[in-house]
Motif scaffolding. Structure first.
Motif, mmCIF file in Angstrom:
data_model
loop_
_atom_site.group_PDB
_atom_site.id
_atom_site.type_symbol
_atom_site.label_atom_id
_atom_site.label_comp_id
_atom_site.label_asym_id
_atom_site.label_seq_id
_atom_site.Cartn_x
_atom_site.Cartn_y
_atom_site.Cartn_z
ATOM 1 N N PHE A 48 0.349 3.527 -6.139
ATOM 2 C CA PHE A 48 0.361 2.091 -6.389
ATOM 3 C C PHE A 48 -0.822 1.694 -7.255
ATOM 4 C CE2 PHE A 48 2.852 2.664 -2.608
ATOM 5 C CZ PHE A 48 3.894 1.780 -2.787
ATOM 6 N N ASP A 49 -0.592 0.691 -8.106
ATOM 7 C CA ASP A 49 -1.674 0.150 -8.930
ATOM 8 C C ASP A 49 -2.607 -0.713 -8.097
ATOM 9 O OD1 ASP A 49 -0.688 1.306 -11.287
ATOM 10 O OD2 ASP A 49 0.673 -0.378 -11.608
ATOM 11 N N ALA A 50 -2.041 -1.362 -7.077
ATOM 12 C CA ALA A 50 -2.840 -2.266 -6.248
ATOM 13 C C ALA A 50 -2.238 -2.362 -4.859
ATOM 14 C CB ALA A 50 -2.889 -3.651 -6.882
ATOM 15 N N VAL A 51 -3.108 -2.666 -3.909
ATOM 16 C CA VAL A 51 -2.684 -2.922 -2.539
ATOM 17 C C VAL A 51 -3.361 -4.208 -2.082
ATOM 18 C CG1 VAL A 51 -2.698 -2.102 -0.148
ATOM 19 C CG2 VAL A 51 -2.394 -0.471 -2.013
ATOM 20 N N VAL A 52 -2.538 -5.190 -1.719
ATOM 21 C CA VAL A 52 -3.030 -6.440 -1.140
ATOM 22 C C VAL A 52 -2.876 -6.256 0.360
ATOM 23 C CG1 VAL A 52 -2.731 -8.935 -1.018
ATOM 24 C CG2 VAL A 52 -2.267 -7.726 -3.167
ATOM 25 N N LEU A 53 -3.986 -6.260 1.061
ATOM 26 C CA LEU A 53 -4.004 -5.791 2.437
ATOM 27 C C LEU A 53 -4.469 -6.848 3.427
ATOM 28 C CD1 LEU A 53 -3.902 -3.401 4.449
ATOM 29 C CD2 LEU A 53 -6.178 -2.769 3.655
ATOM 30 N N ASP A 54 -3.581 -7.219 4.343
ATOM 31 C CA ASP A 54 -3.948 -8.055 5.481
ATOM 32 C C ASP A 54 -4.687 -7.135 6.447
ATOM 33 O OD1 ASP A 54 -4.153 -9.718 7.665
ATOM 34 O OD2 ASP A 54 -2.006 -10.058 7.886
ATOM 35 N N VAL A 55 -5.890 -7.475 6.816
ATOM 36 C CA VAL A 55 -6.692 -6.546 7.617
ATOM 37 C C VAL A 55 -6.409 -6.617 9.113
ATOM 38 C CG1 VAL A 55 -8.529 -6.358 5.928
ATOM 39 C CG2 VAL A 55 -8.682 -8.105 7.684
ATOM 40 N N HIS A 56 -5.682 -7.629 9.553
ATOM 41 C CA HIS A 56 -5.333 -7.733 10.974
ATOM 42 C C HIS A 56 -3.815 -7.696 11.099
ATOM 43 C CE1 HIS A 56 -9.452 -8.509 12.037
ATOM 44 N NE2 HIS A 56 -9.507 -9.436 11.116
ATOM 45 N N LEU A 57 -3.287 -6.517 11.420
ATOM 46 C CA LEU A 57 -1.849 -6.316 11.506
ATOM 47 C C LEU A 57 -1.403 -6.262 12.960
ATOM 48 C CD1 LEU A 57 -1.641 -3.544 8.787
ATOM 49 C CD2 LEU A 57 -0.971 -5.939 8.540
ATOM 50 N N ALA A 58 -0.165 -6.645 13.196
ATOM 51 C CA ALA A 58 0.368 -6.679 14.556
ATOM 52 C C ALA A 58 0.417 -5.289 15.197
ATOM 53 C CB ALA A 58 1.758 -7.301 14.551
ATOM 54 N N ASP A 59 0.647 -4.241 14.404
ATOM 55 C CA ASP A 59 0.798 -2.899 14.982
ATOM 56 C C ASP A 59 -0.459 -2.041 14.869
ATOM 57 O OD1 ASP A 59 0.885 -2.375 12.213
ATOM 58 O OD2 ASP A 59 2.255 -0.689 12.489
ATOM 59 N N SER A 60 -1.576 -2.663 14.504
ATOM 60 C CA SER A 60 -2.801 -1.903 14.310
ATOM 61 C C SER A 60 -3.988 -2.779 14.696
ATOM 62 C CB SER A 60 -2.906 -1.483 12.849
ATOM 63 O OG SER A 60 -4.124 -0.860 12.588
ATOM 64 N N SER A 61 -4.994 -2.161 15.264
ATOM 65 C CA SER A 61 -6.172 -2.933 15.640
ATOM 66 C C SER A 61 -6.844 -3.544 14.415
ATOM 67 C CB SER A 61 -7.165 -2.066 16.406
ATOM 68 O OG SER A 61 -7.572 -0.975 15.612
#
Length: 123
Positions: A42-55
């Motif tokens: 991927f050229d870029a990743v826009v990342l939400d740092v608080h996900l429902a399935d991950s701490s």
């Protein structure tokens, strides 16, 4: 894009496609994101740092960095920007939700930062 809020994910996807970004993919979980990262570049990743399935979503950014993907931009989006550890903030710009779509476009247009592994590779 990694975002577990479906409405926000679709809104961001629409803003990105209207700005001319092609092939926007949405993952709503860390598991989906890791699977896609194994399969594609991927050229870029826009990342939400608080996900429902991950701490936290930091593992995804750390994986991208560890893979030595210096061409992959990482942009963090969060409602709690002060909670992001400093060593994670170094991986890419942090946008505090809610943010103006123009701020995301500008962050995505920035040159990716060079990771540690890229310094070790022969040129």
């Amino acid at each position: 894009m990694v975002e577990d809020d479906a409405v926000l994910g679709l809104s961001i996807e629409q803003a990105l496609t209207e700005d001319g970004f092609a092939d926007v993919s949405i993952c709503s979980s860390a598991e989906c994101s890791l699977s896609m990262l194994r399969a594609e570049k991927f050229d870029a990743v826009v990342l939400d740092v608080h996900l429902a399935d991950s701490s936290d979503g930091y593992e995804i950014a750390e994986l991208i960095d560890a893979m030595g993907s210096e061409d992959t931009r990482i942009v963090f989006q969060t409602g709690a920007p002060n909670d992001i550890p400093d060593h994670i903030k170094e991986l890419g710009p942090v946008l505090a939700k809610p943010y103006d779509p123009n701020a995301l476009r500008q962050a995505l247009e920035q040159k990716p930062r060079s990771g540690l592994l890229s310094l070790l590779r022969p040129r």
